[in-house]
Design an enzyme around this catalytic site. Structure first.
Site, PDB file in Angstrom:
ATOM      1  N   ASP A  36       4.602  18.705  10.153  1.00  0.00           N
ATOM      2  CA  ASP A  36       3.357  19.054  10.830  1.00  0.00           C
ATOM      3  C   ASP A  36       3.008  20.490  10.453  1.00  0.00           C
ATOM      4  OD1 ASP A  36       1.310  19.588  12.617  1.00  0.00           O
ATOM      5  OD2 ASP A  36       2.347  18.769  14.357  1.00  0.00           O
TER       6      ASP A  36
ATOM      7  N   ARG B  61      -5.568  15.156   8.498  1.00  0.00           N
ATOM      8  CA  ARG B  61      -5.606  14.551   9.837  1.00  0.00           C
ATOM      9  C   ARG B  61      -6.883  14.970  10.559  1.00  0.00           C
ATOM     10  NH1 ARG B  61      -1.425  15.984  14.857  1.00  0.00           N
ATOM     11  NH2 ARG B  61      -3.079  16.363  16.381  1.00  0.00           N
TER      12      ARG B  61
ATOM     13  N   GLU C  28      -5.997  10.454  13.985  1.00  0.00           N
ATOM     14  CA  GLU C  28      -5.209  10.654  15.195  1.00  0.00           C
ATOM     15  C   GLU C  28      -5.898  10.004  16.393  1.00  0.00           C
ATOM     16  OE1 GLU C  28      -2.620  10.806  16.602  1.00  0.00           O
ATOM     17  OE2 GLU C  28      -1.918  12.868  16.896  1.00  0.00           O
TER      18      GLU C  28
ATOM     19  N   HIS D 299       0.807  17.671   6.963  1.00  0.00           N
ATOM     20  CA  HIS D 299      -0.547  17.300   7.381  1.00  0.00           C
ATOM     21  C   HIS D 299      -1.248  18.485   8.034  1.00  0.00           C
ATOM     22  CE1 HIS D 299       0.507  16.651  11.684  1.00  0.00           C
ATOM     23  NE2 HIS D 299       1.530  15.924  11.279  1.00  0.00           N
TER      24      HIS D 299
ATOM     25  N   TYR E 132      10.423  13.138   9.556  1.00  0.00           N
ATOM     26  CA  TYR E 132       9.183  13.815   9.939  1.00  0.00           C
ATOM     27  C   TYR E 132       9.514  14.936  10.915  1.00  0.00           C
ATOM     28  CZ  TYR E 132       4.768  14.757  12.296  1.00  0.00           C
ATOM     29  OH  TYR E 132       3.683  15.385  12.832  1.00  0.00           O
TER      30      TYR E 132
ATOM     31  N   ASP F  61       3.083  21.374  23.528  1.00  0.00           N
ATOM     32  CA  ASP F  61       2.345  21.435  22.261  1.00  0.00           C
ATOM     33  C   ASP F  61       0.895  21.841  22.534  1.00  0.00           C
ATOM     34  OD1 ASP F  61       1.524  21.186  19.676  1.00  0.00           O
ATOM     35  OD2 ASP F  61       1.594  19.004  19.610  1.00  0.00           O
TER      36      ASP F  61
ATOM     37  N   ASP G 271      -0.027  21.741  11.531  1.00  0.00           N
ATOM     38  CA  ASP G 271      -1.084  22.071  12.484  1.00  0.00           C
ATOM     39  C   ASP G 271      -2.423  22.280  11.773  1.00  0.00           C
ATOM     40  OD1 ASP G 271       0.540  21.749  14.657  1.00  0.00           O
ATOM     41  OD2 ASP G 271       0.954  23.863  14.954  1.00  0.00           O
TER      42      ASP G 271
ATOM     43  N   GLU H 133      -4.950  19.548  10.078  1.00  0.00           N
ATOM     44  CA  GLU H 133      -5.928  18.902  10.948  1.00  0.00           C
ATOM     45  C   GLU H 133      -7.196  19.721  11.131  1.00  0.00           C
ATOM     46  OE1 GLU H 133      -4.112  20.177  15.262  1.00  0.00           O
ATOM     47  OE2 GLU H 133      -2.873  19.064  13.855  1.00  0.00           O
TER      48      GLU H 133
ATOM     49  N   CYS I 217      -1.734  18.949  21.381  1.00  0.00           N
ATOM     50  CA  CYS I 217      -1.263  17.630  20.976  1.00  0.00           C
ATOM     51  C   CYS I 217      -2.437  16.671  20.834  1.00  0.00           C
ATOM     52  CB  CYS I 217      -0.264  17.104  22.005  1.00  0.00           C
ATOM     53  SG  CYS I 217       0.204  15.373  21.760  1.00  0.00           S
TER      54      CYS I 217
ATOM     55  N   ASN J 198       0.351   7.128  13.513  1.00  0.00           N
ATOM     56  CA  ASN J 198       1.158   7.958  14.409  1.00  0.00           C
ATOM     57  C   ASN J 198       1.498   7.177  15.679  1.00  0.00           C
ATOM     58  OD1 ASN J 198       2.439  10.189  15.498  1.00  0.00           O
ATOM     59  ND2 ASN J 198       0.560  11.171  16.183  1.00  0.00           N
TER      60      ASN J 198
END
Length: 303
Positions: free
Chosen positions: A86, A156, A186, A109, A43, A58, A88, A111, A119, A209
């Site tokens: 990721d 996500r 998340e 993913h 990942y 982040d 974002d 989001e 983050c 996660n």
């Protein structure tokens, strides 16, 4: 477009009662170490990328170029080990998803935070509306179709913190309707919510996660599998290990003016993790042998 890693990730997801266990890596060295230790999936962490490449937290400071470039470096290190990355907020549209696909990523993913995201285990996250979120997922799915790719799209939501569990489920269900393959809630707050999200999203597989120091209680892969999760990521594990090791070594070097006496002989001979051992991890023998096989003379005097 053929992507054996993406097809393999889909096959893994289709295996009943199995779990996909991914260590978070932030650079080539951390990826090489995890592959050496036998991990079958990787990942690429967004937080790790921000800190490793830019030395920043982040807080949405990485660009699409930063993220895709890092993914395109990690993914080819072992094309038999699917890399989930990721992505974002999707960085603006389906063209960005195509860049991840072309980089050889097996899954990503997307989001529902605003572009200046942060983050998922920090407070103060701002969200887009459900329609904008699902349009991001739909755009990623369109990019997948256009390139005839098998890439796994993971939706996500960061809405649990501010909007509650029921709204988070509705957002994930809408994302699945928009062609997401996996649901990612998340900031899960307890084991009861872990059970609830798996049940609420059936038959869609769910990702868990695991962030040390975050808001979600840490459990091992066996318990996550028992709860019904299909993917578990530990995004900060390599970054944290590197930080602690760097800190210890830097303190020793600053205090004593050397590290050889502690880590090896007086001249550094026999040092664990020395330069040659590190090069071997990263393919020294294979690269030099290939050069020789092709008639190269770059390394004829040895390395």
């Amino acid at each position: 477009m053929d992507n054996l890693a993406a097809s393999k990730l889909r096959t893994q997801l289709a295996e009943p009662d199995s779990i996909i266990f991914c260590p978070g890596v932030q650079d080539g060295l951390s990826a090489r170490v995890c592959l050496q230790q036998g991990f079958k999936n990787l990942y690429m962490a967004g937080a790790g990328t921000a800190m490793s490449l830019l030395g920043v937290p982040d807080l949405g400071l990485t660009t699409a170029d930063d993220m895709v470039r890092n993914a395109s470096m990690i993914a080819p290190l072992d094309r038999t080990a699917p890399l989930i990355a990721d992505a974002d907020t999707g960085f603006g549209g389906p063209a960005m998803t195509e860049r991840y696909i072309l980089a050889g990523v097996a899954g990503l993913h997307i989001e529902d935070q605003v572009t200046t995201k942060r983050c998922g285990h920090l407070l103060g996250k701002e969200l887009v509306d459900t329609s904008t979120f699902t349009s991001r997922v739909r755009g990623a799915a369109a990019a997948r179709s256009r390139l005839n790719s098998d890439i796994v799209i993971i939706a996500r939501t960061d809405s649990l913190q501010s909007l509650g569990f029921e709204e988070a489920v509705l957002r994930l269900q809408a994302a699945v309707q928009a062609d997401a393959d996996v649901a990612f809630l998340e900031g899960i707050q307890d084991k009861e919510q872990m059970k609830q999200i798996v049940e609420a999203m059936k038959p869609t597989p769910c990702l868990l996660n695991m962030v040390a120091g975050g808001v979600t209680p840490l459990i091992n892969s066996a318990e996550a599998r028992h709860l019904g999760f299909r993917i578990v990521i530990w995004p900060c594990f390599a970054m944290t290990a590197a930080y602690l090791a760097y800190q210890q070594a830097a303190k020793e070097l600053q205090t004593t003016g050397a590290i050889a006496e502690h880590w090896g002989g007086p001249d550094g001979a026999g040092i664990v993790g020395g330069v040659r051992e590190s090069f071997e991890l990263c393919g020294l023998t294979e690269f030099t042998a290939f050069d020789k096989e092709m008639g190269g003379k770059t390394f004829t005097d040895g390395v």
